[in-house]
Design a protein around this motif. Structure first.
Motif, short mmCIF file in Angstrom:
data_model
loop_
_atom_site.label_atom_id
_atom_site.label_comp_id
_atom_site.label_asym_id
_atom_site.label_seq_id
_atom_site.Cartn_x
_atom_site.Cartn_y
_atom_site.Cartn_z
N SER A 1 0.84 -1.19 0.00
CA SER A 1 0.00 0.00 0.00
C SER A 1 0.88 1.25 0.00
O SER A 1 1.74 1.41 0.87
CB SER A 1 -0.89 -0.01 1.24
OG SER A 1 -1.73 1.11 1.24
N ARG B 1 1.12 5.63 -0.41
CA ARG B 1 0.46 6.93 -0.30
C ARG B 1 1.22 7.88 -1.22
O ARG B 1 2.41 8.12 -1.02
CB ARG B 1 0.50 7.42 1.14
CG ARG B 1 -0.10 8.80 1.35
CD ARG B 1 0.05 9.25 2.79
NE ARG B 1 -0.51 8.27 3.71
CZ ARG B 1 -1.77 8.27 4.14
NH1 ARG B 1 -2.59 9.20 3.75
NH2 ARG B 1 -2.19 7.34 4.97
N ARG C 1 1.41 11.66 -2.80
CA ARG C 1 0.97 13.06 -2.74
C ARG C 1 1.24 13.70 -4.10
O ARG C 1 2.30 13.51 -4.68
CB ARG C 1 1.72 13.80 -1.66
CG ARG C 1 1.46 13.22 -0.29
CD ARG C 1 2.07 14.04 0.84
NE ARG C 1 2.18 13.29 2.06
CZ ARG C 1 1.16 12.99 2.86
NH1 ARG C 1 -0.05 13.37 2.54
NH2 ARG C 1 1.34 12.29 3.96
N THR D 1 -4.18 13.35 -2.43
CA THR D 1 -3.39 12.20 -1.98
C THR D 1 -4.12 10.94 -2.42
O THR D 1 -5.33 10.82 -2.21
CB THR D 1 -3.24 12.20 -0.45
OG1 THR D 1 -2.57 13.40 -0.05
CG2 THR D 1 -2.43 11.01 0.01
N VAL E 1 -4.14 6.74 -2.18
CA VAL E 1 -3.67 5.58 -1.43
C VAL E 1 -4.17 4.34 -2.15
O VAL E 1 -5.37 4.25 -2.46
CB VAL E 1 -4.18 5.59 0.03
CG1 VAL E 1 -3.75 4.33 0.77
CG2 VAL E 1 -3.71 6.84 0.75
N ALA F 1 -7.46 2.09 -5.51
CA ALA F 1 -7.03 3.42 -5.08
C ALA F 1 -8.19 4.23 -4.49
O ALA F 1 -9.34 4.10 -4.93
CB ALA F 1 -6.43 4.18 -6.25
N GLN F 2 -7.84 5.04 -3.50
CA GLN F 2 -8.77 5.99 -2.91
C GLN F 2 -8.13 7.37 -2.99
O GLN F 2 -6.92 7.51 -2.79
CB GLN F 2 -9.07 5.64 -1.46
CG GLN F 2 -9.79 4.34 -1.30
CD GLN F 2 -10.12 4.05 0.15
OE1 GLN F 2 -9.52 4.61 1.05
NE2 GLN F 2 -11.09 3.18 0.37
N GLU F 3 -8.95 8.37 -3.24
CA GLU F 3 -8.48 9.74 -3.38
C GLU F 3 -8.91 10.55 -2.16
O GLU F 3 -10.07 10.53 -1.77
CB GLU F 3 -9.08 10.35 -4.64
CG GLU F 3 -8.78 11.82 -4.82
CD GLU F 3 -9.54 12.41 -5.98
OE1 GLU F 3 -8.89 13.00 -6.84
OE2 GLU F 3 -10.79 12.26 -6.02
N TYR F 4 -7.95 11.26 -1.57
CA TYR F 4 -8.22 12.16 -0.46
C TYR F 4 -7.94 13.57 -0.93
O TYR F 4 -6.86 13.85 -1.45
CB TYR F 4 -7.32 11.83 0.74
CG TYR F 4 -7.60 10.46 1.32
CD1 TYR F 4 -8.47 10.31 2.39
CD2 TYR F 4 -6.99 9.32 0.80
CE1 TYR F 4 -8.74 9.06 2.93
CE2 TYR F 4 -7.25 8.07 1.33
CZ TYR F 4 -8.13 7.95 2.39
OH TYR F 4 -8.39 6.71 2.92
N PRO G 1 -13.05 9.45 1.68
CA PRO G 1 -12.27 9.35 0.45
C PRO G 1 -13.16 8.94 -0.72
O PRO G 1 -14.20 8.30 -0.53
CB PRO G 1 -11.24 8.27 0.76
CG PRO G 1 -11.88 7.44 1.82
CD PRO G 1 -12.73 8.39 2.63
N GLU H 1 5.03 7.32 -0.25
CA GLU H 1 5.32 6.71 1.04
C GLU H 1 4.73 5.31 1.07
O GLU H 1 3.66 5.08 0.50
CB GLU H 1 4.71 7.52 2.18
CG GLU H 1 5.16 8.96 2.23
CD GLU H 1 4.34 9.78 3.21
OE1 GLU H 1 3.75 9.19 4.15
OE2 GLU H 1 4.28 10.99 3.04
N GLU I 1 2.83 2.61 3.19
CA GLU I 1 1.98 2.59 4.37
C GLU I 1 2.63 1.72 5.45
O GLU I 1 3.28 0.72 5.15
CB GLU I 1 0.60 2.03 4.02
CG GLU I 1 -0.20 2.94 3.14
CD GLU I 1 -0.74 4.14 3.90
OE1 GLU I 1 -1.60 3.96 4.77
OE2 GLU I 1 -0.29 5.26 3.61
#
Length: 106
Positions: A33, A35, A37, A43, A45, A62-65, A77, A94, A96
């Motif tokens: 997983s 992250r 940016r 962001t 993930v 994927a999830q978008e923040y 998200p 990064e 996770e």
């Protein structure tokens, strides 16, 4: 029809070349997983699936923040599923924490 031909990278692959070390590090990150940016404040993930020479990254699940602003906090998200992140929009990547604990050779 598939001919069975496998493209070989012209880069010399010695036992301890920088190319092979970098490739091994990337291979160890597969299915971990990440992250990511991005330059626009978002962001993402998701599960690292692959990359290419232009540093584009493919994430699965994927999830978008969104970037939080002063007027409201970042809510739930947005689920993207499979996402391609252009390399020139990436600020940082990064691993996770739970994925990092399972890395053996990073």
């Amino acid at each position: 029809m598939f001919s069975g031909f496998f493209w070989q990278d012209p880069v010399e692959e010695t036992a301890d070349s920088p190319y092979l070390r970098a490739r091994r590090k990337l291979e160890n990150l597969l299915n971990k997983s990440l992250r990511i940016r991005m330059t626009d404040g978002r962001t993402l993930v998701g599960c690292f699936l692959c990359t290419d020479r232009d540093c584009n990254v493919i994430l699965g699940s994927a999830q978008e923040y969104l970037k939080p602003t002063d007027s409201f906090s970042a809510g739930e998200p947005r689920v993207l599923g499979l996402a391609m992140v252009p390399g020139h929009h990436i600020i940082s990547i990064e691993v996770e924490l739970e994925s990092l604990n399972s890395l053996q050779y990073f």
